[in-house]
Write a protein that holds these residues in place. Structure first.
Motif, PDB file in Angstrom:
ATOM      1  N   ALA A  19      19.075 -27.294  18.921  1.00 20.66           N
ATOM      2  CA  ALA A  19      18.946 -26.914  20.054  1.00 20.66           C
ATOM      3  C   ALA A  19      17.482 -27.635  20.729  1.00 20.66           C
ATOM      4  O   ALA A  19      18.377 -27.804  22.228  1.00 20.66           O
ATOM      5  N   LEU A  20      16.551 -27.253  20.792  1.00 15.96           N
ATOM      6  CA  LEU A  20      15.597 -27.860  21.587  1.00 15.96           C
ATOM      7  C   LEU A  20      15.394 -29.346  22.342  1.00 15.96           C
ATOM      8  O   LEU A  20      15.639 -29.760  23.140  1.00 15.96           O
ATOM      9  N   PRO A  21      15.808 -29.991  20.219  1.00 19.26           N
ATOM     10  CA  PRO A  21      16.279 -31.616  21.562  1.00 19.26           C
ATOM     11  C   PRO A  21      17.006 -31.916  22.437  1.00 19.26           C
ATOM     12  O   PRO A  21      16.732 -32.450  23.096  1.00 19.26           O
ATOM     13  N   VAL A  22      18.182 -30.412  21.463  1.00 15.80           N
ATOM     14  CA  VAL A  22      19.445 -30.933  23.201  1.00 15.80           C
ATOM     15  C   VAL A  22      18.968 -30.924  24.287  1.00 15.80           C
ATOM     16  O   VAL A  22      19.360 -31.769  24.962  1.00 15.80           O
ATOM     17  N   ALA A  23      18.311 -30.067  24.384  1.00 18.20           N
ATOM     18  CA  ALA A  23      17.795 -29.058  25.575  1.00 18.20           C
ATOM     19  C   ALA A  23      16.707 -30.742  26.855  1.00 18.20           C
ATOM     20  O   ALA A  23      17.193 -31.154  27.361  1.00 18.20           O
ATOM     21  N   MET A  24      16.361 -31.032  25.470  1.00 16.89           N
ATOM     22  CA  MET A  24      14.882 -32.035  26.029  1.00 16.89           C
ATOM     23  C   MET A  24      16.524 -33.504  27.239  1.00 16.89           C
ATOM     24  O   MET A  24      15.901 -33.833  27.914  1.00 16.89           O
ATOM     25  N   LEU A  25      17.319 -33.944  26.150  1.00 17.34           N
ATOM     26  CA  LEU A  25      17.673 -34.912  26.208  1.00 17.34           C
ATOM     27  C   LEU A  25      18.928 -34.045  27.477  1.00 17.34           C
ATOM     28  O   LEU A  25      18.585 -35.145  28.859  1.00 17.34           O
ATOM     29  N   LEU A  26      19.535 -33.154  27.668  1.00 18.85           N
ATOM     30  CA  LEU A  26      19.936 -32.626  28.609  1.00 18.85           C
ATOM     31  C   LEU A  26      19.154 -33.048  30.307  1.00 18.85           C
ATOM     32  O   LEU A  26      19.175 -33.368  31.440  1.00 18.85           O
TER      33      LEU A  26
END
Length: 705
Positions: A19-26
């Motif tokens: 979840a956290l890596p996806v949020a940073m990519l977003l």
């Protein structure tokens, strides 16, 4: 079915971790990739939801550490809002000429509904929000964070020492100490992070102001130059959109600033913030003066009576209800009826007692442990345990005090490991006057003997204590008498207090400082049971375990020669000679020693070497003669309280220790090798039979028995 139930358990941690890596990519995509106005509206609403959730968690936290993730959450929330600012700026500047709805309905709503479509009003509203956020909330929260971080870091060594002191005193368990150390470290990290996180909030407010200026200037230039709009129309369109965009970002930023300020200004309490404020404002003494002052203002000429007087009545009613609630007696707790006991069952707690040290008292001594009277005896027992723990080098077990109806009213009994080691009587309402040899005259009272030192004493009334002190008596209270007796028995039986669990605790503590030494000692080559026997043997002869690292190093070296506990003790004692000697004399004082006559010592040595079973016993008649001679020689030193040691050959040290244990229990028996080479020695007596010794064969037969 098995596969279906197994898959979610495996996917759950992966989803949380991703979840956290996806949020940073977003976040990166929001800053770089153009997005449609609809997605921008969704993200703006998500930003408001996140800010509200953070604010609610901050307000409901009972202590700051309950929201220990707040600095990191604040960082990501700020980055998300700035990414939205970049995305909205791109939409406003690219599509702003198409109309007010081109940048999304959220920006349009903030720009038209909240400020009435007037961009001048919007500029003033935004300026006020910036002042509140930047000057008031953020600056104050930053100062509080800085001071809290400084004081928390300064107090960190003291907190760690307090935890170590409680652990050494036995007030907390090792697991509790480990948890408290973790909480202390987390608290220091939290306030240090909050000191830096306050800069995020301040920078966010400044960034919002700069982004507004960029949007206004860029929109005017693009509207006039690129889209052929008039200056007035360009200002009406782009300034309105820029202000709406700024307000959309500034309101969540203000909520995060309030959350940060509420977290750093929180005081640890059992209530959340609302409950804490309510409990402190919920007093009739607060609202009664408020009602009186409002009523006085309401009757003054020119005041809005219809507004102030109802408010005064409401405050007065609140004071009345709070006063009534305070006077109402608290309801008695409803106790459930006890379940009928099954008399056929016998529990283990009825036949066992886990307490290693117990103090039984008669019912007449119960006031000494009564909490309503300050529990004077319990405080002294805790002091005894703390001091002994420091002297012996390990935590002395807790002392369980219990009343025993089988004892006489004023009798107490000390038990260690279930064995009675001391018993006496005290008078709880009197003082004990001890004659230390300097007293003048006689006191009226009940004669007694001090249970610890055997001194003549008298039980006197408390009113006569000053007169007894002036006459040279040492006056102590009954709690001190019991505590001193307990201290003596614990010290004499220290070896019975040490078990495998305590030894393991010593090893765990040493492992933090000398891990390789512990790895080379236990459990290989020295098993824990053997190590426990060795340490108990040292304690039995008065050698404390304070310098456990030195003792452990000596045992590790000696373990290469033998694993017999008695032999290990004799092998390591020369390495510990300095520890034994320092208890007997100062650095510049000579060591007072008593030795045996050479011929007698040689005969004893031969007898011990000829004993294959290592019983180390001495013929009774000869042992009595040696004991009498030692007591005569030691009497002057004991009267002057001068410590001394008996120094003999290594081969007969154990035998002489067994002989002197009953007559001179506090006198250490040392071998010649245990006396440091640089230590001066004063021989005070040479023990030997004055008459001619018997034939060699007769003595050997007698000594070997």
């Amino acid at each position: 079915m098995a596969t279906a139930s197994f898959m979610p358990a495996k996917a759950g941690p992966f989803a949380r971790g991703a979840a956290l890596p996806v949020a940073m990519l977003l976040l990166v995509m929001l800053m770089v990739v153009p997005i449609p106005a609809f997605l921008l509206d969704v993200f703006f609403i998500v930003n408001i939801i996140i800010s509200l959730a953070v604010l609610m968690v901050a307000l409901n936290a009972q202590k700051p550490l309950d929201f220990s993730a707040f600095p990191t959450v604040l960082l990501f929330a700020t980055l998300f809002r700035l990414a939205l600012n970049v995305a909205s700026t791109r939409v406003v500047l690219v599509h702003g000429h198409e109309g007010e709805a081109a940048a999304g309905h959220v920006i349009e709503a903030f720009g038209t509904f909240l400020i009435g479509g007037d961009y001048v009003v919007g500029l003033f509203v935004f300026a006020i929000l910036i002042i509140i956020n930047l000057i008031v909330v953020t600056k104050g929260a930053g100062r509080v964070s800085e001071v809290s971080a400084r004081f928390t870091l300064d107090a960190l060594p003291g907190k760690q020492m307090a935890i170590d002191a409680d652990l050494n005193a036995g007030l907390i368990t090792p697991d509790e100490a480990r948890a408290r150390r973790m909480d202390t470290a987390t608290e220091a990290d939290f306030y240090g992070s909050m000191d830096g996180s306050s800069k995020f909030v301040k920078g966010d407010a400044v960034a919002g102001l700069l982004i507004l200026a960029v949007n206004i200037v860029g929109g005017l230039i693009l509207g006039v130059v690129s889209h052929g709009m008039g200056v007035k129309d360009a200002a009406q369109t782009y300034v309105l959109l820029a202000i709406g965009d700024a307000l959309v970002a500034q309101l969540p930023g203000l909520m995060l600033s309030i959350a940060a300020a509420s977290i750093v200004t929180r005081v640890t309490s059992s209530h959340d913030l609302a409950g804490q404020i309510g409990s402190q404002f919920g007093s009739f003494k607060t609202w009664a003066p408020v009602a009186a002052i409002l009523a006085l203002l309401g009757v003054m000429p020119g005041m809005p009576h219809f507004i102030i007087l109802p408010m005064a009545a409401a405050a007065g009613y609140a004071a009345y209800r709070l006063k009534k609630a305070a006077d109402r007696p608290a309801p008695a707790p409803v106790e459930a009826p006890p379940e009928p006991a099954d008399l056929s069952k016998i529990g283990w707690d009825e036949v066992t007692d886990a307490s290693q040290v117990m103090l039984d008292i008669g019912y007449g001594l119960v006031p000494l442990v009564d909490e309503r009277k300050g529990s004077p005896l319990m405080g002294r027992i805790t002091g005894v345990r703390r001091q002994l723990s420091k002297e012996l080098g390990f935590v002395v077990p807790q002392v369980r005090v219990r009343d025993d109806i089988g004892l006489s009213p004023y009798t107490y009994r000390i038990l260690i490991g279930g064995v009675v080691v001391g018993e006496d009587q005290v008078s709880p309402d009197e003082m004990l006057a001890l004659d230390t040899g300097q007293a003048v005259g006689r006191l009226s009272g009940k004669p007694a003997k001090d249970p610890t030192f055997g001194l003549d004493a008298v039980w006197i009334a408390p009113a006569d204590a000053d007169a007894a002190t002036g006459a040279g008596y040492l006056v102590v209270d009954p709690g001190t008498v019991i505590a001193t007796h307990l201290n003596q028995q614990l010290l004499q039986n220290a070896s019975d207090l040490l078990g495998p669990d305590e030894v393991q605790a010593l090893l765990d503590g040493l492992k933090e400082r000398a891990g390789q030494l512990v790895a080379a000692l236990c459990p290989q080559p020295v098993p824990l049971t053997v190590l426990t026997q060795v340490l108990r043997g040292l304690l039995a002869e008065g050698v404390p375990l304070k310098e456990f690292r030195r003792i452990a190093a000596a045992i590790a070296v000696a373990a290469g020669r033998t694993l017999d506990a008695d032999e290990l003790i004799e092998l390591i004692r020369p390495e510990l000679g300095a520890l034994i000697v320092q208890k007997l004399c100062g650095v510049r004082e000579p060591l007072r020693v008593m030795t045996l006559e050479g011929h007698l010592e040689a005969l004893l040595g031969q007898a011990v070497r000829s004993d294959p079973q290592r019983r180390h016993t001495i013929e009774p008649d000869l042992g009595r003669r040696i004991s009498d001679a030692m007591q005569r020689a030691a009497a002057p030193l004991i009267a002057e309280a001068k410590p001394f040691a008996l120094v003999v050959q290594p081969a007969i040290r154990v035998a002489m220790r067994k002989l002197t244990k009953s007559i001179l229990p506090d006198t250490p028996v040392m071998s010649f090798f245990e006396v440091p080479e640089d230590k001066s020695v004063e021989v005070i007596a040479v023990i030997g039979a004055p008459e001619a010794p018997p034939a060699l064969g007769q003595q050997q037969q007698a000594l070997a028995a």
